[in-house]
Design a protein around this motif. Structure first.
Motif, mmCIF file in Angstrom:
data_model
loop_
_atom_site.group_PDB
_atom_site.id
_atom_site.type_symbol
_atom_site.label_atom_id
_atom_site.label_comp_id
_atom_site.label_asym_id
_atom_site.label_seq_id
_atom_site.Cartn_x
_atom_site.Cartn_y
_atom_site.Cartn_z
ATOM 1 N N GLN A 39 0.735 -18.592 -4.777
ATOM 2 C CA GLN A 39 -0.260 -19.306 -5.577
ATOM 3 C C GLN A 39 -1.555 -18.524 -5.731
ATOM 4 O O GLN A 39 -2.154 -18.494 -6.799
ATOM 5 C CB GLN A 39 -0.540 -20.678 -4.935
ATOM 6 N N ALA A 40 -1.992 -17.880 -4.649
ATOM 7 C CA ALA A 40 -3.295 -17.207 -4.679
ATOM 8 C C ALA A 40 -3.319 -16.051 -5.669
ATOM 9 O O ALA A 40 -4.298 -15.871 -6.407
ATOM 10 C CB ALA A 40 -3.661 -16.713 -3.280
ATOM 11 N N LEU A 41 -2.264 -15.250 -5.708
ATOM 12 C CA LEU A 41 -2.235 -14.120 -6.631
ATOM 13 C C LEU A 41 -2.213 -14.601 -8.075
ATOM 14 O O LEU A 41 -2.861 -14.011 -8.948
ATOM 15 C CB LEU A 41 -1.023 -13.236 -6.344
ATOM 16 N N HIS A 42 -1.466 -15.667 -8.320
ATOM 17 C CA HIS A 42 -1.399 -16.215 -9.672
ATOM 18 C C HIS A 42 -2.775 -16.716 -10.112
ATOM 19 O O HIS A 42 -3.240 -16.430 -11.224
ATOM 20 C CB HIS A 42 -0.382 -17.354 -9.706
ATOM 21 N N VAL A 76 -7.558 -3.884 -11.587
ATOM 22 C CA VAL A 76 -7.438 -4.847 -10.485
ATOM 23 C C VAL A 76 -6.207 -5.727 -10.695
ATOM 24 O O VAL A 76 -5.413 -5.958 -9.766
ATOM 25 C CB VAL A 76 -8.698 -5.724 -10.378
ATOM 26 N N ALA A 77 -6.026 -6.233 -11.915
ATOM 27 C CA ALA A 77 -4.867 -7.079 -12.211
ATOM 28 C C ALA A 77 -3.566 -6.321 -11.996
ATOM 29 O O ALA A 77 -2.577 -6.886 -11.512
ATOM 30 C CB ALA A 77 -4.960 -7.601 -13.640
ATOM 31 N N ALA A 78 -3.563 -5.034 -12.351
ATOM 32 C CA ALA A 78 -2.352 -4.224 -12.178
ATOM 33 C C ALA A 78 -1.985 -4.075 -10.704
ATOM 34 O O ALA A 78 -0.796 -4.012 -10.351
ATOM 35 C CB ALA A 78 -2.554 -2.847 -12.810
ATOM 36 N N LEU A 79 -2.991 -4.031 -9.832
ATOM 37 C CA LEU A 79 -2.724 -3.938 -8.395
ATOM 38 C C LEU A 79 -1.917 -5.136 -7.897
ATOM 39 O O LEU A 79 -1.120 -5.013 -6.956
ATOM 40 C CB LEU A 79 -4.045 -3.874 -7.617
ATOM 41 N N GLY A 125 5.385 -9.551 2.043
ATOM 42 C CA GLY A 125 5.210 -9.356 3.470
ATOM 43 C C GLY A 125 4.922 -7.929 3.878
ATOM 44 O O GLY A 125 4.644 -7.649 5.045
ATOM 45 N N GLY A 126 4.941 -7.013 2.934
ATOM 46 C CA GLY A 126 4.762 -5.608 3.267
ATOM 47 C C GLY A 126 3.302 -5.191 3.343
ATOM 48 O O GLY A 126 2.388 -5.923 2.944
ATOM 49 N N ALA A 127 3.110 -3.985 3.875
ATOM 50 C CA ALA A 127 1.751 -3.449 3.995
ATOM 51 C C ALA A 127 1.131 -3.191 2.625
ATOM 52 O O ALA A 127 -0.100 -3.193 2.485
ATOM 53 C CB ALA A 127 1.779 -2.158 4.808
ATOM 54 N N GLY A 128 1.973 -2.970 1.628
ATOM 55 C CA GLY A 128 1.450 -2.698 0.292
ATOM 56 C C GLY A 128 0.628 -3.834 -0.263
ATOM 57 O O GLY A 128 -0.363 -3.607 -0.981
ATOM 58 N N LEU A 129 0.999 -5.071 0.055
ATOM 59 C CA LEU A 129 0.238 -6.220 -0.436
ATOM 60 C C LEU A 129 -1.165 -6.225 0.154
ATOM 61 O O LEU A 129 -2.142 -6.460 -0.559
ATOM 62 C CB LEU A 129 0.955 -7.524 -0.092
ATOM 63 N N GLY A 130 -1.258 -5.949 1.453
ATOM 64 C CA GLY A 130 -2.573 -5.914 2.091
ATOM 65 C C GLY A 130 -3.470 -4.862 1.485
ATOM 66 O O GLY A 130 -4.671 -5.101 1.261
ATOM 67 N N ALA A 131 -2.909 -3.695 1.197
ATOM 68 C CA ALA A 131 -3.696 -2.623 0.581
ATOM 69 C C ALA A 131 -4.143 -3.011 -0.820
ATOM 70 O O ALA A 131 -5.285 -2.726 -1.224
ATOM 71 C CB ALA A 131 -2.870 -1.337 0.542
#
Length: 315
Positions: A39-42, A76-79, A125-131
């Motif tokens: 929900q938050a990313l959306h 930012v949106a592309a990230l 759940g991966g580190a990529g999301l945090g980055a």
């Protein structure tokens, strides 16, 4: 406060206010994205779309600032695009099952759905999301610090011209995308049409006090078109994954039903979207915004403009 330009106040102050509010809300969503990514990313991406639509609307008044900031928030949106898309694709499978209950009753979509859910969990759940969240947060915080450098024409007639031209550019873009989608029907053409329709819908919200009436029916029609174009976009993405050489969604037997339903859904959605878009964007952009320009000049000139430094006025 609202996502609407108040004609009683200077345009510069109103745009600064809305930018600060929307970017601030995007940061709030990013703050909880680790715990509730679906929900938050959306919600964050929706705020960024509002920011970019506003920048497009007033870009004729300050090309340098608006183009630079629009590029920033596009990045930012592309990230955040891939994690959000993973959720959207699961939702697409569920929508296909709902729209074609008899065909999917035997579980023919189950393997593909399981694959997409696993992909969603991996991305969330991966580190990529945090980055990605950290980079997006830093960019938005930097963006807020630049808002006060924005300057736009605040004289009523000049401000009206800026708003009318910004709206006209988006309508021109929508008309061009409609023509291409109707003649070629490529995924990119419908994607361009979707982006223009979404931007125009947000412009209607921003210009709610200035757009010539009737506006409510048009806003509803634009929102409905945007939803259908979004569904079509997700169908195109699934078709691309389905046609990939490494078969990321499953074997030909496991994806046979999906392939069939995607083709049927694509055909129906294309027809629906083209008809709705023709009703909305069939007229020439200049004709569509001629009344807007005249009404905006009259309304802004008649409004008792408040001093930007007065209590309660936009900063």
């Amino acid at each position: 406060m609202s996502y609407r330009i108040d004609p009683r106040l200077p345009l510069t102050g109103e745009v600064r206010r809305i930018l600060a509010e929307e970017i601030g809300k995007a940061l709030v969503h990013l703050d909880v994205a680790h715990d509730r990514p679906e929900q938050a990313l959306h919600k964050c991406r929706r705020r960024l779309k509002k920011v970019r639509a506003l920048l497009r609307l007033v870009r004729p008044g300050n090309e340098t600032f608006c183009s630079t900031e629009n590029h920033c928030y596009r990045e930012v949106a592309a990230l955040l695009a891939e994690p959000r898309e993973a959720t959207a694709l699961v939702e697409t499978i569920d929508r296909l099952a709902k729209n074609f209950p008899e065909q999917s009753a035997g579980g023919g979509l189950d393997v593909v759905r399981d694959t997409l859910v696993a992909r969603q969990h991996e991305l969330h759940g991966g580190a990529g999301l945090g980055a990605a969240i950290a980079a997006a947060t830093a960019a938005c915080e930097d963006g807020i610090s630049r808002i006060d450098t924005l300057a736009l024409p605040d004289q009523p007639e000049q401000a009206a011209d800026v708003l009318a031209e910004g709206a006209r550019i988006t309508l021109r873009r929508a008309r061009k995308a409609l023509d291409k989608a109707g003649s070629r029907g490529e995924a990119d053409d419908f994607h361009d049409l979707r982006k223009a329709a979404k931007t125009h819908g947000l412009h209607l919200s921003l210009l709610g006090r200035l757009w010539p009436t009737p506006i409510k029916a048009r806003r509803k029609a634009v929102d409905e078109l945007g939803e259908k174009l979004g569904e079509l976009h997700d169908v195109f993405v699934l078709r691309t994954l389905l046609d990939a050489g490494d078969r990321p969604l499953g074997s030909p037997q496991e994806t046979r039903l999906l392939s069939k339903l995607l083709k049927r859904s694509e055909k129906s959605l294309k027809k629906t979207c083209l008809a709705a878009a023709a009703d909305l964007f069939g007229d020439g952009p200049r004709r569509s915004t001629k009344k807007l320009a005249r009404k905006a000049r009259d309304d802004l000139a008649a409004a008792p403009h408040e001093d930007a430094s007065a209590p309660g006025a936009a900063a």
